[in-house]
Each structure stands twice: as C-alpha cells, then as structure tokens.
Enzyme design. Structure first.
Site, PDB file in Angstrom:
ATOM      1  N   ASN A   9       0.807  -1.221   0.000  1.00 48.16           N
ATOM      2  CA  ASN A   9       0.000   0.000   0.000  1.00 48.16           C
ATOM      3  C   ASN A   9       0.840   1.271   0.000  1.00 48.16           C
ATOM      4  O   ASN A   9       0.373   2.320  -0.446  1.00 48.16           O
ATOM      5  CB  ASN A   9      -0.929   0.005   1.218  1.00 48.16           C
ATOM      6  CG  ASN A   9      -2.042  -1.011   1.096  1.00 48.16           C
ATOM      7  OD1 ASN A   9      -2.871  -0.915   0.204  1.00 48.16           O
ATOM      8  ND2 ASN A   9      -2.054  -1.992   1.987  1.00 48.16           N
ATOM      9  N   THR A  10       2.074   1.189   0.493  1.00 51.09           N
ATOM     10  CA  THR A  10       2.940   2.364   0.555  1.00 51.09           C
ATOM     11  C   THR A  10       4.068   2.293  -0.457  1.00 51.09           C
ATOM     12  O   THR A  10       4.393   3.285  -1.106  1.00 51.09           O
ATOM     13  CB  THR A  10       3.541   2.518   1.966  1.00 51.09           C
ATOM     14  OG1 THR A  10       2.479   2.611   2.922  1.00 51.09           O
ATOM     15  CG2 THR A  10       4.400   3.777   2.058  1.00 51.09           C
ATOM     16  N   ASN A  11       4.681   1.120  -0.590  1.00 51.71           N
ATOM     17  CA  ASN A  11       5.816   0.946  -1.493  1.00 51.71           C
ATOM     18  C   ASN A  11       5.644  -0.264  -2.388  1.00 51.71           C
ATOM     19  O   ASN A  11       4.988  -1.248  -2.022  1.00 51.71           O
ATOM     20  CB  ASN A  11       7.123   0.765  -0.698  1.00 51.71           C
ATOM     21  CG  ASN A  11       7.510   2.014   0.069  1.00 51.71           C
ATOM     22  OD1 ASN A  11       7.688   3.079  -0.517  1.00 51.71           O
ATOM     23  ND2 ASN A  11       7.639   1.888   1.371  1.00 51.71           N
ATOM     24  N   VAL A  13       8.168  -2.937  -3.840  1.00 51.81           N
ATOM     25  CA  VAL A  13       9.543  -3.398  -3.665  1.00 51.81           C
ATOM     26  C   VAL A  13       9.907  -4.312  -4.824  1.00 51.81           C
ATOM     27  O   VAL A  13       9.195  -5.274  -5.119  1.00 51.81           O
ATOM     28  CB  VAL A  13       9.724  -4.146  -2.327  1.00 51.81           C
ATOM     29  CG1 VAL A  13      11.177  -4.602  -2.167  1.00 51.81           C
ATOM     30  CG2 VAL A  13       9.318  -3.247  -1.169  1.00 51.81           C
ATOM     31  N   GLY A 107      -3.744 -12.257   2.422  1.00 51.00           N
ATOM     32  CA  GLY A 107      -2.958 -11.488   1.466  1.00 51.00           C
ATOM     33  C   GLY A 107      -1.751 -12.266   0.959  1.00 51.00           C
ATOM     34  O   GLY A 107      -1.156 -13.071   1.683  1.00 51.00           O
ATOM     35  N   ASP A 109       1.188 -11.255   0.384  1.00 52.52           N
ATOM     36  CA  ASP A 109       2.412 -10.951   1.129  1.00 52.52           C
ATOM     37  C   ASP A 109       2.488 -11.792   2.398  1.00 52.52           C
ATOM     38  O   ASP A 109       3.576 -12.265   2.785  1.00 52.52           O
ATOM     39  CB  ASP A 109       2.485  -9.456   1.458  1.00 52.52           C
ATOM     40  CG  ASP A 109       1.261  -8.931   2.205  1.00 52.52           C
ATOM     41  OD1 ASP A 109       0.182  -9.567   2.131  1.00 52.52           O
ATOM     42  OD2 ASP A 109       1.381  -7.888   2.864  1.00 52.52           O
ATOM     43  N   ARG A 110       1.347 -12.018   3.032  1.00 61.16           N
ATOM     44  CA  ARG A 110       1.325 -12.818   4.262  1.00 61.16           C
ATOM     45  C   ARG A 110       1.625 -14.288   3.953  1.00 61.16           C
ATOM     46  O   ARG A 110       2.287 -14.975   4.738  1.00 61.16           O
ATOM     47  CB  ARG A 110      -0.027 -12.681   4.956  1.00 61.16           C
ATOM     48  CG  ARG A 110      -0.379 -11.238   5.313  1.00 61.16           C
ATOM     49  CD  ARG A 110      -1.728 -11.109   5.987  1.00 61.16           C
ATOM     50  NE  ARG A 110      -1.672 -11.577   7.378  1.00 61.16           N
ATOM     51  CZ  ARG A 110      -2.733 -11.626   8.174  1.00 61.16           C
ATOM     52  NH1 ARG A 110      -3.920 -11.276   7.710  1.00 61.16           N
ATOM     53  NH2 ARG A 110      -2.603 -12.042   9.423  1.00 61.16           N
TER      54      ARG A 110
END
Length: 265
Positions: A9-11, A13, A107, A109-110
């Site tokens: 949500n912010t970056n 990568v 998610g 990522d999780r």
C-alpha cells in the site's frame, strides 16, 4: 535472473534474484494512478542503471495487496519485459497448509512471509510486518499457517493525529528521549512510539498464550518500515528480516516451477 515485485500500500519493492541469491532491491512509491507505462519506464531505467538487460529476466513474480496495481504490473510485464508474470495466489504452490476460515482472504504478502518462515526459521514462528498496516502471521510447529492479527500501522496513527486534530503537527516518528514529553512534539513521539511497542508486545503475548508456548521456543521476527527501530525496543522481537517477503516469493516461484515440470512429465 528473476524479478520479484511486491506491491504494498505504501511501497512497491523490486528484487532481482540470481541462483537463489538476492542481487539487489529497490523501492518505488505506490501510486494507484500511475500507468503501466510510467512504472514500466521506471523499471527499465532501474535495470539499465544496473546493466541488467530485460532479456536477462527469465521470469517475473508478483505479490500484491493492491488489486488495481496488480493488473497494471501484469500489463507492463508483458509490454516491457515480454514476460507473463507468475502471481502469488494464482495457481501457485507454497507447501504451507492455510488453516484459515477463508484462505482466499489471506494477502499474498502474508502467504509469502509464512513460506519464508517455514523455510528459514525454527517453528512455531510469528512474523510481524510493519507496513501501512501491521500484520501478525503465525505458523504452527507443523508448518501450518494459522492466521494472525491486523492493526493500523505507525504511519497511519501519526497521520491520524495530524489530520484529525486542530493543533497537532505532522511529525517524524522516532524514539523520544523521555516518556514524559516536555513539548507537544515530544509528547506525540512518546505516545506513538511507546504505544506502538505496547501494541506489538501485547498482541505477541496473547498469541504466545494461545500457542501455549514460551517465547524462547518461538521465532518472533519483524519486517517492514519501522521494524528495525521497534525490534530494538520490544520485549519479544528477536530479529529484523527486511527481505523475508521477497524470499518467500522466490521460494513460491521455485515450488511452482517444479510443480509445473512434474505435471508435464
């Protein structure tokens, strides 16, 4: 070489891996209004600066918590890299059973974090990812993803104080000299910093109780923007692993490719 793209949500990568080893990683700002051409040009520029040719990229792996950008990056991969990306959660293999009421809600990522925990850490394990939101992911001693917890991140809390009050300023969050702040800024830093550590440690305590495990028998790992600062001051966090999501994505890639080869044979 493979290119890993972790869309948060912010970056965003980016990580380049060669023969299971990270070569380099970069961070781009997450902006949902950016087009595939804008992101594609950025990635082309980054690769060119590192003397990496697009034809050297064998495969691309995407993990995303931002659906609109997932589509954007799938398009740019085909347009700029001539690759159809592997997307975590779309017919990929993890080797980690998901013991969640609705596995589709977890998610990507999780999932990647949990896969890396199983591969590299003593189990059971807890991973705290301190991004825009803070996620707590728990893996059992048998290598099963059990679920976890989600709370607002430190950046969200700081911005909320600034946006929802009349006189409080926007501040950079870091460890204050004292818990008793002698100015408004110091008081804000104290409340945010120590309050956040309290949140992290208390959730970990509750998870340890439910696991019926002593903290010394559990791997408790942190990652994300504020993780290094918080790890140094937490009662429970043992270490900081900034590459754990990328590493989990790499492992998922390897398992997925191997599974597809076996299906063909």
């Amino acid at each position: 070489m493979i290119l890993l793209i972790d869309i948060g949500n912010t970056n965003v990568v980016l990580g380049i891996y060669d023969k299971n080893k990270k070569i380099k990683s970069w961070r781009l700002e997450t902006r949902q209004t950016k087009t595939d051409d804008e992101y594609g040009s950025q990635i082309e520029s980054i690769l060119a600066h590192e003397n990496i040719k697009t034809e050297d990229i064998k495969d691309v792996v995407i993990a995303s918590v931002v659906p609109t950008l997932q589509y954007t990056f799938k398009v740019l991969c085909k347009k700029y890299l001539n690759r159809t990306p592997i997307v975590v959660g779309e017919n990929t293999r993890t080797g980690v059973p998901i013991k969640h009421d609705n596995p589709r809600e977890v998610g990507s990522d999780r999932i990647a974090n949990s896969v890396a925990l199983v591969e590299h850490y003593k189990l059971p394990a807890i991973l705290i990812d301190m991004g825009t939101a803070v996620t707590f992911d728990v893996v059992s001693k048998n290598g099963e993803y059990l679920g976890g917890a989600i709370s607002p991140g430190l950046g969200i809390a700081s911005e909320a104080l600034f946006e929802r009050t009349s006189k409080l300023p926007r501040i950079e969050v870091n460890k204050p000299k004292n818990a008793i702040g002698k100015s408004t800024v110091d008081a804000m830093k104290s409340g945010l910093f120590y309050g956040f550590i309290g949140l992290i440690d208390n959730v970990i305590e509750q998870i340890l109780l439910e696991l019926n495990e002593d903290k010394d028998n559990v791997s408790i790992i942190a990652t994300g923007g504020y993780s290094e600062m918080i790890t140094k001051n937490s009662k429970y966090l043992q270490s900081n692993d900034e590459d754990i999501t990328l590493e989990g994505m790499r492992i998922i890639y390897e398992k997925t490719i191997e599974s597809r080869k076996n299906e063909i044979n």
